[in-house]
Design an enzyme around this catalytic site. Structure first.
Site, PDB file in Angstrom:
ATOM      1  N   HIS A  58      69.796  61.381 128.327  1.00 50.89           N
ATOM      2  CA  HIS A  58      68.643  61.248 129.533  1.00 50.89           C
ATOM      3  C   HIS A  58      67.737  60.643 129.305  1.00 50.89           C
ATOM      4  CE1 HIS A  58      71.477  64.119 132.211  1.00 50.89           C
ATOM      5  NE2 HIS A  58      71.323  64.949 131.559  1.00 50.89           N
ATOM      6  N   ASP A  80      65.480  54.896 132.825  1.00 50.09           N
ATOM      7  CA  ASP A  80      66.792  54.872 133.471  1.00 50.09           C
ATOM      8  C   ASP A  80      66.346  53.624 135.115  1.00 50.09           C
ATOM      9  OD1 ASP A  80      67.696  57.373 133.653  1.00 50.09           O
ATOM     10  OD2 ASP A  80      67.339  58.082 134.819  1.00 50.09           O
TER      11      ASP A  80
END
Length: 376
Positions: free
Chosen positions: A136, A166
């Site tokens: 992540h 991200d």
């Protein structure tokens, strides 16, 4: 709109891929979310919800369409291949090998559409020993060496509130890569594979830190560098009313103005003082800042160029005149919800600006319309 003729099949979920395709959709691309029946994009289920779907989903998936396909079934595979024949771009964010196991990898799609641009957004990219590992945002930041430099000098690394890897490391390079591939296709007539690694993207952000280490082995330290809290001229201070004020007076002219406003001209020669002196300056400036409220300091700095700004809450930010002037908070009409506020479009084109022209789709809303046998 500049991407009006571009059709994108978006298999991605959550944040990185959908942010990339949102940018494309905002400028006219026909973005078709290909979602798993029954659940769809996991972001639909997040809280808080506006209707059956989350506020985040509505924001990221405006201007898109939704088709439900079971890519594990022969029928779903066949339908996706038919859609890929007519698509310009495929975006996916599965771990490497997933699409190949489904029988829908790049080579297969390329065989039915040589002009297809295939973009894979993954944590570690398609190659290397970590290619298959999960991760992540926090993991990509930590592997890239950035997380180690975030936070106070004597504290532990601080997790950023926004997803740097991200969006900055994944979604934005993916959008740029797709546009580059579309541009190159105008010359060659051929598509290509766009391999985007979020960890790679974060490493590419380290332009003010990593070159010094690569060239002179200068090791940066948390809270000791010019732009991460090591200098008094580039720091956050607390005011009398327990608010915060950000100071970015890096250049001598701004630092001079700042020192004059706080009544400490003797600080002016100390802009680039050694680290131990910077700590003393920060302590003394904090004492001074604690004597007035945020509003009082902002009034004193209102006509002074010193790169001083309030640390705003969301409530204050959305009402700020600069945000309003740039239309970064937009009110859009939703067929069921009425007026809904959304984040605006950050790229401003003078002749072909982006638009928010349709609401986020319901799960499978366009399945019948867009299946191969039903398209006109």
């Amino acid at each position: 709109m500049p991407l009006k003729s571009v059709r994108v099949l978006d298999l991605s979920r959550l944040l990185p891929g959908p942010y990339c395709t949102m940018l494309l959709a905002d400028f006219g691309a026909e973005v078709i979310k290909v979602e798993e029946p029954s659940k769809g994009d996991y972001a639909r289920a997040y809280e808080p919800k506006l209707d059956d779907d989350s506020a985040m989903f509505h924001s990221l998936n405006r201007n898109k369409k939704s088709v439900c396909l079971d890519l594990k079934s022969p029928e779903g595979k066949h339908e996706f291949l038919k859609m890929a024949e007519e698509a310009d771009v495929v975006v996916e964010s599965f771990r490497p090998g997933v699409m190949e196991r489904l029988g829908l990898g790049y080579e297969t799609l390329k065989s039915v559409n040589p002009r297809l641009i295939y973009c894979a957004v993954t944590g570690y990219g398609q190659t290397g020993p970590y290619a298959d590992k999960p991760g992540h945002d926090i993991n990509y930041l930590s592997f890239a060496g950035l997380l180690n430099l975030m936070g106070e000098k004597d504290g532990k690394p601080v997790v950023p509130a926004a997803q740097i890897a991200d969006i900055g490391g994944g979604a934005l390079p993916a959008a740029v890569g797709i546009l580059l591939a579309l541009l190159e296709r105008e010359k060659s007539g051929k598509g290509q594979f766009v391999d985007v690694s979020m960890m790679d993207g974060v490493i590419s952000w380290l332009q003010t830190l990593l070159p010094d280490y690569l060239s002179a082995n200068t090791v940066p330290k948390r809270g000791e560098e010019m732009l991460n809290g090591g200098r008094a001229c580039y720091a956050v201070y607390e005011t009398k009313d327990e608010r915060f004020i950000a100071v970015g007076a890096l250049e001598p002219k701004f630092w001079k103005n700042f020192c004059e406003v706080i009544g400490r001209r003797d600080f002016i020669p100390l802009l680039e003082a050694p680290l131990h002196e910077q700590y003393r300056l920060k302590y003394e400036i904090q004492v001074i800042m604690s004597e007035k409220t945020l509003a009082e300091w902002l009034e004193l700095f209102s006509d002074v160029e010193a790169c001083v700004s309030p640390v705003l809450t969301f409530e204050e930010m959305i009402e700020h005149p600069q945000v309003a002037a740039r239309e970064m908070i937009r009110t859009v009409n939703h067929a069921v919800l009425g007026s809904v506020k959304q984040i605006g479009i950050p790229i401003k084109l003078s002749e072909t600006p982006g638009e928010i022209y349709s609401q986020a789709p319901k799960l499978g809303e366009h399945t019948h319309e867009l299946k191969a046998g039903n398209r006109t």
